[in-house]
Design a protein around this motif. Structure first.
Motif, short mmCIF file in Angstrom:
data_model
loop_
_atom_site.label_atom_id
_atom_site.label_comp_id
_atom_site.label_asym_id
_atom_site.label_seq_id
_atom_site.Cartn_x
_atom_site.Cartn_y
_atom_site.Cartn_z
N CYS A 1 0.85 -1.27 -0.12
CA CYS A 1 0.10 0.04 0.01
C CYS A 1 0.88 1.31 -0.10
O CYS A 1 0.68 2.46 -0.87
CB CYS A 1 -0.76 -0.14 1.18
SG CYS A 1 -2.24 -1.16 1.21
N LEU A 2 1.90 1.13 0.81
CA LEU A 2 2.88 2.19 0.64
C LEU A 2 3.56 2.58 -0.63
O LEU A 2 3.60 3.66 -1.25
CB LEU A 2 4.20 2.00 1.89
CG LEU A 2 5.13 2.99 1.70
CD1 LEU A 2 4.91 4.39 2.12
CD2 LEU A 2 6.14 2.62 2.84
N ALA A 3 3.82 1.50 -1.31
CA ALA A 3 4.37 1.42 -2.55
C ALA A 3 3.53 1.93 -3.52
O ALA A 3 3.79 2.95 -4.58
CB ALA A 3 4.78 0.17 -3.05
N CYS A 4 1.94 1.71 -3.27
CA CYS A 4 0.94 2.36 -4.12
C CYS A 4 1.10 4.02 -4.11
O CYS A 4 1.02 4.66 -5.20
CB CYS A 4 -0.16 1.74 -3.83
SG CYS A 4 -1.73 2.51 -4.69
N PRO B 1 0.23 3.34 -13.54
CA PRO B 1 -0.29 1.87 -13.94
C PRO B 1 0.58 0.70 -13.82
O PRO B 1 0.18 -0.37 -13.36
CB PRO B 1 -0.71 2.00 -15.33
CG PRO B 1 0.28 3.15 -15.77
CD PRO B 1 0.43 4.21 -14.77
N ASP B 2 1.91 1.00 -13.70
CA ASP B 2 2.82 -0.33 -13.62
C ASP B 2 3.25 -0.19 -12.13
O ASP B 2 4.39 -0.60 -11.86
CB ASP B 2 4.07 0.10 -14.65
CG ASP B 2 4.79 1.24 -14.08
OD1 ASP B 2 4.08 2.19 -13.64
OD2 ASP B 2 5.89 1.33 -14.45
N LEU B 3 2.43 -0.37 -11.08
CA LEU B 3 2.60 -0.48 -9.81
C LEU B 3 3.30 -1.86 -9.46
O LEU B 3 4.35 -1.96 -8.51
CB LEU B 3 1.39 -0.31 -8.80
CG LEU B 3 1.50 -0.72 -7.36
CD1 LEU B 3 2.53 0.26 -6.74
CD2 LEU B 3 0.14 -0.57 -6.82
N ARG B 4 2.70 -2.83 -10.09
CA ARG B 4 3.30 -4.15 -10.02
C ARG B 4 4.83 -4.23 -10.32
O ARG B 4 5.72 -5.06 -9.47
CB ARG B 4 2.50 -5.30 -10.59
CG ARG B 4 2.78 -6.66 -10.13
CD ARG B 4 2.00 -7.81 -10.81
NE ARG B 4 0.64 -7.54 -10.56
CZ ARG B 4 0.08 -8.30 -9.53
NH1 ARG B 4 0.66 -9.08 -9.05
NH2 ARG B 4 -1.39 -8.31 -9.16
N GLN B 5 5.22 -3.36 -10.97
CA GLN B 5 6.56 -3.53 -11.66
C GLN B 5 7.46 -2.49 -10.76
O GLN B 5 8.64 -3.22 -10.39
CB GLN B 5 6.51 -3.06 -13.09
CG GLN B 5 8.06 -3.18 -13.73
CD GLN B 5 8.49 -4.42 -13.64
OE1 GLN B 5 7.93 -5.45 -13.92
NE2 GLN B 5 9.94 -4.72 -13.48
N TYR B 6 6.84 -1.54 -10.45
CA TYR B 6 7.58 -0.79 -9.35
C TYR B 6 7.84 -1.54 -8.11
O TYR B 6 8.68 -1.22 -7.51
CB TYR B 6 6.64 0.69 -9.18
CG TYR B 6 7.32 1.38 -7.92
CD1 TYR B 6 8.28 2.42 -8.15
CD2 TYR B 6 6.56 1.27 -6.61
CE1 TYR B 6 8.68 3.23 -7.29
CE2 TYR B 6 6.84 2.29 -5.82
CZ TYR B 6 8.32 3.08 -5.75
OH TYR B 6 8.34 3.67 -4.94
N ALA B 7 6.64 -2.17 -7.68
CA ALA B 7 6.87 -2.89 -6.44
C ALA B 7 7.69 -3.79 -6.18
O ALA B 7 8.14 -4.46 -5.10
CB ALA B 7 5.43 -2.98 -5.70
#
Lengths: 346, 346
Positions: B142-145, B152-158
């Motif tokens: 959630c912090l990463a979000c 849109p590329d949250l999964r990649q960022y996280a």
């Protein structure tokens, strides 16, 4: 103050430490290794099950009832409550004309978690047969059968066998006293997890008892024969004495009759080393699970048993086990301290 | 050499002992109690999850995603993997637009054995949601979000958020350093059970951090608000922070917002006592399960929190718990030593 025997490592630092004591003794009572206070009495708990099983064989009960190696092995066991364990204990009871209802050890979910989950998946509840001590108790009941001489009211005779004053438990405690050479009448008595008495005994005396189990020397003919038979039974069926993934089973599956080792609650560990005629007794001060006692026992076996390279590598994996996290990453290790290794090497 | 803080009793004798250290500190850094070595750095493990959750609130992520008290509580949790725990962690992930596949904590069977057996009985396998750290990791995501600003590329960022160098973990470690006032760049770093870094920090600094959590003093406005909100969330949903039968849940269900306590692996225990403005930090040397750390924490709460008679009796049941065997017979007890009680009473 007992020395640190095991370090727990993480990130290159010592995260936790385990203090304790170890005695290595021969059958004449000569002390080869003594580290920490080996004269202070400690509760040996389940580490002395083989001593408590001596009357089962010496009384003639094992022969009268035709007990198998598997059954004698489980009489010395703290098992994981797997199906083979519950079944073997049940078979022993049947040979004595009894069933699980005669067991006074209490019921608990199998210690081996996969076995507990399998039981739950079948919609079943655990019985006293799944208690890690069910084989020992089945052995007590087989002993009761022989002591009672085949009279029909065995169940009534055996009732309350866990009490210190019951004739069956008197036989068991007499064997413990004879093997350790320690007067149990003057020492602290507690109640074990399975409701039988446990007596405080110094590590030096426990190690002496296991040297006697290793050699027969000092046990008298009946117990000496019984010890030999129980060791052979466990060596031929090491899965029965503990179970899947367990130290005792893994070591004895690997080294066979060259080592008889048995863990007890509160971090006690005893072993008989027949080739060397030695007994080993360990207590970790904090008593909290087996991890440190296992490392110390593995280091003792490495130092005291003549091993080929492959067996040395195997034992080193137990005296310096790595710790993996839930992702399988190695995050740490346990290791026997130099203090311990040096004392064992002397 | 740390003193003995807890004795394990059986049959009227001391069966095992636990050494350790405890620091009680106020938010100005004044040391009220110091027993054993409180300057030696130790790995705090999961005891500092509330500190690691500060950025989740301070960043605005909790508000942006509308996290509930239950969700904030589980972000500070080492839970038993019960259904409510797995479901709550899953809901947090959904609010961030993610699912269990984003968790990098690894999977394990629920620590609460009845939950593990229930899962098995349904023919299911455990997922990362059942990992005792799944709520903390959901909080990291959630912090990463929020840090990623809704791109849109949250999964990649996280991806790889558990690594010390990842922006998310840098935020988490910065909060830990700020709260404890201890320089993490010069201390040992290990990998925790759930794969995130754990840093060695002295007990005195850990106690200081929890005094700051208790009072807000010395944290800065953002973290002070976050600490208050996390404490309130856990007080309102103490089942989420641990679970059935667990010390933390039982104590906070009973004492509410008057105590925030959190156990960690290897026998670490920290607490914030808001009424007194104090922080408590405990490490048992042997690190082997929670039993001794719980007794020490219970004794500290008894000594430091003003309790009525009923609450005193409740806390005494945790600082002097009895040990029952499988037949329900009382066979022993744990007890805080006079050394510990005297130090806490000074």
């Amino acid at each position: 103050m007992n020395p640190i025997l095991v370090d727990v490592m993480r990130g290159g630092a010592v995260e936790s430490t385990h203090r304790g004591a170890i005695a290595v003794v021969d059958a004449d009572g000569a002390v080869l290794t003594s580290l920490g206070d080996v004269e202070r009495p400690i509760f040996p708990r389940s580490a002395v099950k083989v001593l408590q099983a001596l009357p089962l064989v010496a009384s003639g009960a094992a022969d009268q009832l035709g007990l198998s190696d598997e059954e004698l092995a489980i009489a010395c066991a703290s098992h994981g409550g797997e199906e083979i364990h519950a079944r073997t204990a049940a078979r022993m009871l049947a040979k004595a004309g009894l069933d699980a209802g005669a067991l006074e050890c209490g019921a608990h979910w199998p210690y081996f978690e996969a076995a507990a989950r399998a039981l739950a998946a079948r919609g079943e509840q655990p019985s006293a047969l799944h208690n890690n001590c069910s084989g020992k108790h089945a052995g007590f009941l087989c002993l009761a059968c022989a002591m009672h001489g085949g009279a029909p009211d065995l169940r009534q005779y055996a009732k309350g066998y866990v009490a210190a004053e019951h004739p069956v438990m008197c036989e068991v405690s007499a064997a413990l006293q004879a093997a350790t050479g320690f007067d149990l009448s003057g020492t602290a008595r507690g109640t074990d997890g399975c409701s039988i008495p446990t007596y405080e005994i110094p590590l030096r005396h426990l190690a002496l008892a296991f040297a006697r189990v290793a050699t027969g020397v000092g046990l008298g003919a009946g117990y000496a024969d019984a010890a030999r038979r129980l060791r052979a039974a466990v060596a031929s069926a090491p899965y029965l004495v503990a179970g899947s993934g367990r130290f005792d089973t893994r070591v004895m599956e690997r080294l066979g009759a060259r080592v008889f080792c048995k863990v007890g609650a509160e971090a006690v560990f005893c072993a008989a080393l027949p080739e060397r005629g030695l007994g080993v007794a360990i207590k970790i001060d904090d008593g909290n699970t087996a991890r440190a006692a296992e490392v110390v026992m593995a280091a003792a076996i490495e130092a005291l048993v003549s091993l080929d390279d492959a067996d040395s590598v195997f034992m080193r994996s137990l005296s310096e086990p790595t710790l993996q996290n839930w992702n399988g990453i190695q995050v740490g290790a346990l290791r026997a301290t130099d203090t311990l290794r040096d004392a064992l090497a002397r």
